[in-house]
Write an enzyme that holds these catalytic residues in place. Structure first.
Site, PDB file in Angstrom:
ATOM      1  N   ASP A  15       0.511  -1.653  -0.097  1.00 57.01           N
ATOM      2  CA  ASP A  15       0.086  -0.012   0.097  1.00 57.01           C
ATOM      3  C   ASP A  15       0.820   1.142   0.304  1.00 57.01           C
ATOM      4  O   ASP A  15       1.268   1.741   0.949  1.00 57.01           O
ATOM      5  CB  ASP A  15      -0.968  -0.178   1.098  1.00 57.01           C
ATOM      6  CG  ASP A  15      -1.788   1.211   1.155  1.00 57.01           C
ATOM      7  OD1 ASP A  15      -1.377   2.134   0.659  1.00 57.01           O
ATOM      8  OD2 ASP A  15      -2.486   1.257   2.374  1.00 57.01           O
TER       9      ASP A  15
ATOM     10  N   GLN B 122       0.875   6.264   0.964  1.00 54.78           N
ATOM     11  CA  GLN B 122       1.161   7.784   1.995  1.00 54.78           C
ATOM     12  C   GLN B 122       3.209   7.182   1.607  1.00 54.78           C
ATOM     13  O   GLN B 122       3.812   8.384   1.806  1.00 54.78           O
ATOM     14  CB  GLN B 122       1.389   7.236   3.397  1.00 54.78           C
ATOM     15  CG  GLN B 122      -0.223   7.381   3.424  1.00 54.78           C
ATOM     16  CD  GLN B 122      -0.723   8.788   4.108  1.00 54.78           C
ATOM     17  OE1 GLN B 122       0.174   9.722   3.446  1.00 54.78           O
ATOM     18  NE2 GLN B 122      -1.805   9.030   3.972  1.00 54.78           N
TER      19      GLN B 122
ATOM     20  N   CYS C   5      -9.172   5.559   9.738  1.00 59.43           N
ATOM     21  CA  CYS C   5      -9.665   4.390   8.399  1.00 59.43           C
ATOM     22  C   CYS C   5      -8.934   3.158   9.557  1.00 59.43           C
ATOM     23  O   CYS C   5      -8.074   3.020   8.498  1.00 59.43           O
ATOM     24  CB  CYS C   5      -9.755   4.661   7.779  1.00 59.43           C
ATOM     25  SG  CYS C   5     -10.773   5.749   7.153  1.00 59.43           S
TER      26      CYS C   5
HETATM   27  N1  PMP Z   1      -3.587   3.387   2.429  1.00 55.06           N
HETATM   28  C1  PMP Z   1      -3.271   4.427   3.543  1.00 55.06           C
HETATM   29  C2  PMP Z   1      -1.845   4.369   3.981  1.00 55.06           C
HETATM   30  C3  PMP Z   1      -3.922   5.668   3.325  1.00 55.06           C
HETATM   31  O1  PMP Z   1      -3.546   7.045   3.465  1.00 55.06           O
HETATM   32  C4  PMP Z   1      -5.206   5.664   2.632  1.00 55.06           C
HETATM   33  C5  PMP Z   1      -5.979   7.049   2.412  1.00 55.06           C
HETATM   34  N2  PMP Z   1      -5.836   7.377   3.607  1.00 55.06           N
HETATM   35  C6  PMP Z   1      -5.504   4.691   1.330  1.00 55.06           C
HETATM   36  C7  PMP Z   1      -4.699   3.816   2.123  1.00 55.06           C
HETATM   37  C8  PMP Z   1      -7.113   4.958   0.883  1.00 55.06           C
HETATM   38  O2  PMP Z   1      -6.539   6.179  -0.199  1.00 55.06           O
HETATM   39  P1  PMP Z   1      -7.640   5.831  -1.547  1.00 55.06           P
HETATM   40  O3  PMP Z   1      -8.506   6.330  -0.004  1.00 55.06           O
HETATM   41  O4  PMP Z   1      -7.317   7.544  -1.693  1.00 55.06           O
HETATM   42  O5  PMP Z   1      -8.262   5.069  -2.397  1.00 55.06           O
END
Ligand code: PMP
Length: 414
Positions: free
Chosen positions: A199, A202, A365
């Site tokens: 992922d 960031q 989240c």
């Molecule tokens: N993974 C991480 C580590 C994030 O910080 C975020 C966004 N806060 C996401 C996934 C999800 O990104 P998106 O909402 O653009 O799908």
């Protein structure tokens, strides 16, 4: 030379005020601001060559197609992918990870198989695996987080085994700021016969990322966190893995030939882009990549290390503030989440908003990690290319005032 003060001039939003105060935008981990160059790329697309891609022989369609495919090439080069056939445009990081869960994982996971992830994942890199694991009778396992906020790699010997099919880990945590040792995780995953998903939401916006050096099989990220528009994300997949994957969504453009009863699939990567793609935003993402390349990703990273170190040092003055994650600025990305004794993060966020400071508050989240840390929420300041040390000073000054206010409010209530 990297000059955040000159960079700021490209971002009209940074000169607005909030509640009569100059905006101090420190919510870049949620979404970044967009430079004029990106907004202009979007406007130019709609004003001068808007037309559906990969469909027409007319001039506009060919121009739009060329620009769309040029953007794919820019993205591929940005992350050092060997080929642009490995770049799939999605809506965001979340959709990119769901694509892998719904295709590769659903086909490959069986009863008793394991997906190894970490205790610091964003819901985007957790909930899709929960669903596919439940559906396939597979098991989710977690690399623990140490009290310092790093991954406890000593557990890998017992966690990785012949049932592990996938290791899915965040590159830079959006709460702890920790930059995880992806290269090592990928090596260990491959030794165990598993694939590695990263992922990069960031990390890709903030530092040089090289998928070949990391040797990851999947990398997901979002344009909106890297100066690009909303509604466009990227999934990189190693070509040998991608070749064997079934399509995710089905319909126009992802097919080669269609009969009433059946269809065959288009070549890579179009097999994974059903329907009219979000070409305008992809082209604007290409402009964001150009912008970042002109700054240089090494310089972007260096700037964030410096401003984060400066902020960590300044935070030491704040007695009631506890910073989450590693103390060493070199080990972390450009964000600092913290809890404050005596004030709820939401109240703090509202107080600071009155000072013009945009800060994220909540669980970001990442509920399970907050629960593990004994918190329901935290506040987070996150930096990008246009942030300057004076903004950190404004934040620290605002936090002092907020802490004073809330301490007195508690006394008043007694
Ligand atoms: N993974 C991480 C580590 C994030 O910080 C975020 C966004 N806060 C996401 C996934 C999800 O990104 P998106 O909402 O653009 O799908």
């Amino acid at each position: 030379m990297f000059d955040p003060r000159a960079i700021r001039k490209d971002f009209p939003i940074l000169s607005r005020t909030v509640h009569g105060k100059p905006l101090v935008y420190l919510d870049n981990a949620a979404t970044s601001q967009k430079p004029r160059q990106v907004v202009q790329a979007l406007a130019e697309c709609y004003e001068s060559y808007n037309s559906n891609v990969h469909r027409g022989v007319h001039t506009l369609s060919m121009e739009a197609t060329d620009r769309y495919e040029a953007a794919r090439k820019k993205v591929a080069e940005f992350i050092h992918a060997p080929s642009d056939r490995q770049i799939i445009f999605t809506r965001n990081t979340t959709e990119s990870i769901n694509l892998v869960a719904h295709t590769w994982a659903r086909e490959r996971l069986g009863q008793g198989d394991e997906v190894l992830t970490t205790e610091m994942e964003h819901h985007s890199n957790l909930v899709p695996w929960q669903q596919v694991a439940a559906e396939r009778g597979a098991r989710l396992r977690f690399i623990p987080v140490t009290p310092e906020g790093t991954l406890d790699l000593s557990t890998l010997d017992s966690l990785l085994n012949e049932r592990t099919r996938l290791v899915a880990a965040v590159h830079t945590s959006n709460v702890l700021g920790t930059i995880n040792p992806i290269q090592e995780l990928a090596r260990r995953a491959h030794e165990a016969g598993a694939l590695m998903l990263v992922d990069g939401a960031q990390s890709v916006p903030h530092m040089p990322v090289d998928v070949q050096a990391l040797d990851c099989d999947f990398l997901a990220f979002s344009a909106h966190k890297m100066l690009g528009p909303t509604g466009i994300g990227v999934l990189y997949v190693k070509e040998s893995v991608l070749e064997g994957m079934e399509p995710f969504l089905r319909g126009g453009e992802m097919v080669r030939e269609v009969w009433y009863e059946r269809a065959t699939w288009n070549e890579l990567p179009f097999r994974f882009e059903a329907g009219t793609p979000n070409f305008a935003d992809a082209i604007a993402l290409g402009a964001a990549v150009d912008y970042l390349n002109a700054l240089g990703m090494d310089s972007v990273r260096q700037h964030e290390v410096e401003i984060t170190r400066y902020a960590l040092e300044a935070f030491r003055e704040l007695e009631d503030v506890e910073v989450l994650g590693p103390r060493d600025g070199n080990l972390r990305g450009g964000l600092i989440a913290f809890s404050v004794s005596g004030a709820h993060p939401h109240d703090l966020g509202t107080f600071l908003d009155r000072e013009g400071i945009a800060l994220r508050t909540g669980h970001h989240c990442v509920m399970p990690l907050h629960r593990k840390l004994g918190l329901t929420a935290s506040a987070r300041a996150s930096f990008y290319v246009y942030n300057v040390s004076e903004e950190v000073d404004t934040l620290v000054h605002g936090l002092k005032r907020a802490l004073d206010y809330f301490t007195h409010a508690v006394r008043r209530a007694r």
